[in-house]
Design an enzyme around this catalytic site. Structure first.
Site, mmCIF file in Angstrom:
data_model
loop_
_atom_site.group_PDB
_atom_site.id
_atom_site.type_symbol
_atom_site.label_atom_id
_atom_site.label_comp_id
_atom_site.label_asym_id
_atom_site.label_seq_id
_atom_site.Cartn_x
_atom_site.Cartn_y
_atom_site.Cartn_z
ATOM 1 N N HIS A 102 -6.896 -4.078 2.859
ATOM 2 C CA HIS A 102 -5.968 -3.339 2.309
ATOM 3 C C HIS A 102 -5.323 -4.296 1.510
ATOM 4 O O HIS A 102 -4.491 -3.988 0.386
ATOM 5 C CB HIS A 102 -4.826 -2.794 3.298
ATOM 6 C CG HIS A 102 -5.341 -1.510 3.827
ATOM 7 N ND1 HIS A 102 -6.094 -1.556 4.716
ATOM 8 C CD2 HIS A 102 -4.569 -0.214 3.682
ATOM 9 C CE1 HIS A 102 -6.247 -0.245 5.169
ATOM 10 N NE2 HIS A 102 -5.342 0.535 4.400
ATOM 11 N N ASN A 122 1.020 -1.284 0.022
ATOM 12 C CA ASN A 122 0.003 -0.079 -0.049
ATOM 13 C C ASN A 122 0.992 1.310 -0.023
ATOM 14 O O ASN A 122 1.562 1.386 0.889
ATOM 15 C CB ASN A 122 -0.878 0.025 1.364
ATOM 16 C CG ASN A 122 -1.904 -1.329 1.189
ATOM 17 O OD1 ASN A 122 -1.709 -2.047 2.159
ATOM 18 N ND2 ASN A 122 -2.890 -1.349 0.046
ATOM 19 N N ASP A 165 -2.313 0.452 11.550
ATOM 20 C CA ASP A 165 -2.854 1.605 10.811
ATOM 21 C C ASP A 165 -4.204 2.272 11.588
ATOM 22 O O ASP A 165 -4.720 2.975 10.509
ATOM 23 C CB ASP A 165 -2.594 1.584 9.580
ATOM 24 C CG ASP A 165 -2.243 2.738 8.682
ATOM 25 O OD1 ASP A 165 -2.081 3.796 9.379
ATOM 26 O OD2 ASP A 165 -2.425 2.676 7.475
ATOM 27 N N ALA A 202 -8.069 4.850 3.978
ATOM 28 C CA ALA A 202 -7.254 5.992 4.878
ATOM 29 C C ALA A 202 -7.112 5.327 6.237
ATOM 30 O O ALA A 202 -7.834 5.516 6.839
ATOM 31 C CB ALA A 202 -8.149 7.333 4.956
#
Length: 370
Positions: free
Chosen positions: A243, A212, A264, A298
């Site tokens: 992801h 990513n 994340d 995001a």
């Protein structure tokens, strides 16, 4: 005075699964093994090392870039999901905003919270990244200099720094960053395979959310992800099953010996669907997925206990999955006192049932309210 406690179940030790007791106060004092039989008994609770998350932006509606005491809220929230050590992770922003966030982290680290995950330092994810591979980062990138990194490092200990090696003199700077004790990770990069290899040769040691925000694995023009698969010992992945395709997680686990999981996690973690902050951006959580208004991913709302379950779901053995949420990130940071269940290690422990649902969490022997 810390109470002496004892847990009984299937214990994952450095020598494999054992059935028995682990006795601990702030540290593990004794492993009392019954015998080697019954270590696979599904009726017994599973006792694993506490989870270690090296990429955490937020939780419980707050984002690290807000500064102040938000790092404490983030660390308390992630502890409820089994994370016993984490790195507070910044976003690309103006230097004043980054400094404000780092000062908040330093203040939180100076007054540890028994009901929270240990904050082992900072992962500086921005601003030294490529404007061509921003992901959810705002376009406020900078070229790193040693003086600038030293200035930020003086505010709070930077343990990991994400860098796009193809920018300016970044690759040449890597040895000096390593000398400061910073693990340099390659990410948010438009660089080539050759850029990745050169950065690893200069001392870079990891990759930020592999695949990513970086160039990929084209068989004619291999990019940064290909350099990781061919050469890396360590790399992060986000195993939220959004992801990365499950097959890609298996590919990376087969190629990179100490591939480890991160969340994340954003302010949306542990919160209902809605709008939240990610640095200066606004993100939307819907159905467990966190996206910008453009639809781009995001960060995530992943927790480390779910990361463990997801790794098992895609086909990893539980002992292997446990290493990737505990042991390997501890080794990567050089945290020799955690990431395994062994005498004298910190009593950072999680207890799960047969379905791998979290039952108990201990941070240096202190029970965390779930």
């Amino acid at each position: 005075m810390t109470q002496t406690r004892s847990l009984y179940g299937r214990i994952l030790t450095p020598l494999g699964w054992r059935r028995g007791h682990v006795h601990f106060d702030t540290h593990i004092r004794q492993l009392q093994v019954d015998d080697h039989s019954g270590a696979d008994d599904p009726q017994l609770p599973v006792i694993l090392p506490g989870f270690i998350d090296l990429h955490v932006h937020g939780a419980a509606g707050v984002d690290l870039m807000q500064g102040g005491d938000v790092a404490r809220t983030i660390a308390r929230t992630h502890a409820r999901f089994g994370t016993t050590t984490l790195l507070a992770t910044t976003m690309t922003a103006g230097l004043d905003e980054i400094a404000h966030a780092l000062q908040g982290v330093a203040a939180t680290m100076a007054s540890p919270d028994a009901a929270a995950a240990c904050i082992a330092g900072v992962h500086l994810e921005g601003p030294f990244i490529s404007p061509q591979r921003l992901g959810a980062q705002p376009n406020r990138t900078l070229e790193a200099t040693l003086a600038l990194v030293q200035q930020l490092h003086a505010l709070a200990p930077i343990r990991v720094m994400t860098l796009a090696p193809e920018i300016g003199a970044h690759t040449a700077l890597i040895p000096a960053l390593c000398a400061l004790g910073i693990r340099v990770q390659l990410g948010h990069s438009a660089g080539t395979y050759e850029d990745g290899v050169a950065a690893l040769q200069a001392g870079a040691s990891g990759f930020t959310h592999l695949f990513n925000g970086m160039t990929g694995v084209d068989h004619y023009r291999p990019g940064m992800a290909a350099a990781a698969l061919a050469h890396a010992q360590y790399a992060e992945i986000i195993p939220d099953l959004q992801h990365l395709h499950p097959g890609v997680i298996r590919l990376a686990a087969r190629a990179i010996p100490r591939l480890y999981a991160v969340t994340d996690a954003t302010a949306a973690t542990g919160m209902p669907d809605g709008e939240y902050a990610l640095g200066e951006q606004r993100v939307h959580k819907c159905g467990g997925c966190v996206r910008l208004a453009t639809g781009s991913l995001a960060g995530s709302a992943l927790t480390m206990d779910q990361a463990l379950r997801n790794l098992v779901q895609v086909g990893l053995e539980l002992a292997d999955a446990s290493q990737r949420v505990s042991t390997f990130p501890a080794q990567y940071l050089g945290l020799d006192d955690r990431g395994s269940i062994a005498p004298a290690a910190r009593a950072d422990l999680v207890v799960l049932d047969a379905a791998l649902q979290l039952q108990q969490v201990f941070v240096t022997g202190h029970p965390i309210p779930l």
